[in-house]
Design a protein around this motif. Structure first.
Motif: not given
Length: 358
Positions: A81-82, A198-207, A221-222
């Motif tokens: 999540g965020v 967290n989804n802010k790290d999407r694209g950093v090191n994808e699983l 969720p929020t």
């Protein structure tokens, strides 16, 4: 003796866990301290005999039930999540309730090595005695496997991809080979892994797809409503104030509601009544940050004011949370102050306080 600043969940809530264990008559998976039902009660709140169980997570009960049910199977759990949606908080309390130990933690960073996830070596012993079990430095994950407990891995997607993939054999075979000693560590019943991302790290090191298949993902969720978020902030701030022994009164609910309203409106890009569209700043404006703003305000009010939380006490915290980019975010914040805060009935004091520090 010095007091611990922040106790582990299993220590802080030992009375609640003991009361639940005493009244819990439902089936428990092998190695679990409580049944899945009791674990969920511990997180969501309820009663154990005469004792009230305080809620640790305020939100959709079904999400927690899915998370708990996942840990009762052979699949690992990924809380996603965020930032600021209580992923680490939920992870800690799940481990505390299930295994009675939330300390088997690996903090994921760009510099996390394979040794931190699997095992390393005491090089003094290695040079003196050669490879041996005594020279092995076990990671928290290995200790969890041996003791049948829950390991926790924070910020999984910040860990380099090749290090992430060392988890595949552990999660699929429940075994960790130690080729240097021609042996292996086999997981004991009760072992599992909770990871957060967290989804802010999407694209950093994808699983990798192989690793994704080993996890069941639960998205936290929020908070859905203003009142739900206000309750979360109110409970956490009250707990924080007691732990830090902050002087002053318990913060008024109305001040908490104003902070949360500001965060939700800027986060959603629209005012609460839906009439005015807003620009959103670059930060996440999470519930955790709202707790921090109110906590800082309590400290200011207690140490430098009359103990009562006022607009002037939260104004500087709001600026720090919202204005991450000194150019772009400042423009967004000033526009919000002039078009929304200034015109809102009963918010003139907050407008003046915020204008003084922005």
């Amino acid at each position: 003796m010095n007091q611990v600043l922040r106790q582990h969940a299993e220590v802080q809530y030992a009375e609640e866990l003991a009361a639940l264990a005493k009244t819990d008559d439902k089936p428990r998976p092998p190695g679990w301290k409580l049944s899945p039902w009791a674990v969920t009660e511990y997180l969501m709140g309820g009663r154990a005999g005469k004792l009230e169980i305080t809620p640790k997570y305020i939100g959709n009960r079904r999400l927690i039930e899915i998370a708990v049910a996942t840990l009762a199977t052979d699949r690992a759990l990924l809380l996603y999540g965020v930032p600021g949606t209580a992923k680490s908080w939920v992870s800690e309390h799940l481990a505390a309730a299930i295994a009675g130990d939330s300390t088997l933690l690996i903090q994921g960073t760009a510099g996390t090595s394979e040794e931190a996830v699997r095992y390393g070596w005491n090089y003094a012993k290695l040079l003196a005695e050669g490879p041996s079990r005594a020279a092995l430095v076990e990671s928290p994950l290995v200790r969890a496997m041996q003791d049948g407990k829950i390991a926790r891995l924070e910020e999984l997607t910040r860990i380099p991809s090749d290090v992430q993939d060392t988890l595949i054999t552990i999660l699929s075979e429940k075994t960790l080979p130690i080729p240097e000693l021609s042996t292996e560590v086999q997981a004991v019943k009760g072992f599992n892994l909770i990871a957060t991302a967290n989804n802010k790290d999407r694209g950093v090191n994808e699983l990798s797809s192989a690793l994704k298949r080993r996890f069941n993902t639960v998205v936290l969720p929020t908070p859905d409503t203003l009142e739900e978020e206000v309750e979360i902030v109110s409970r956490r701030v009250e707990s924080l104030g007691k732990a830090l022994e902050l002087p002053g009164e318990k913060p008024a609910l109305e001040e908490i509601r104003r902070v949360v309203t500001v965060f939700r409106e800027l986060r959603d890009g629209v005012t609460a009544d839906g009439k005015t569209k807003l620009k959103s700043p670059s930060g996440t404006l999470s519930t955790a940050e709202a707790i921090s703003v109110v906590g800082q305000g309590m400290a200011l009010a207690g140490h430098f004011g009359d103990g009562s939380l006022k607009a002037a006490d939260i104004a500087s915290g709001l600026v720090g949370a919202i204005v991450k980019d000194p150019v772009q975010d400042r423009v967004v914040y000033l526009e919000y102050l002039e078009t929304v805060v200034k015109e809102r009935p009963g918010w003139k004091d907050l407008y003046r306080a915020c204008r003084e520090v922005v």
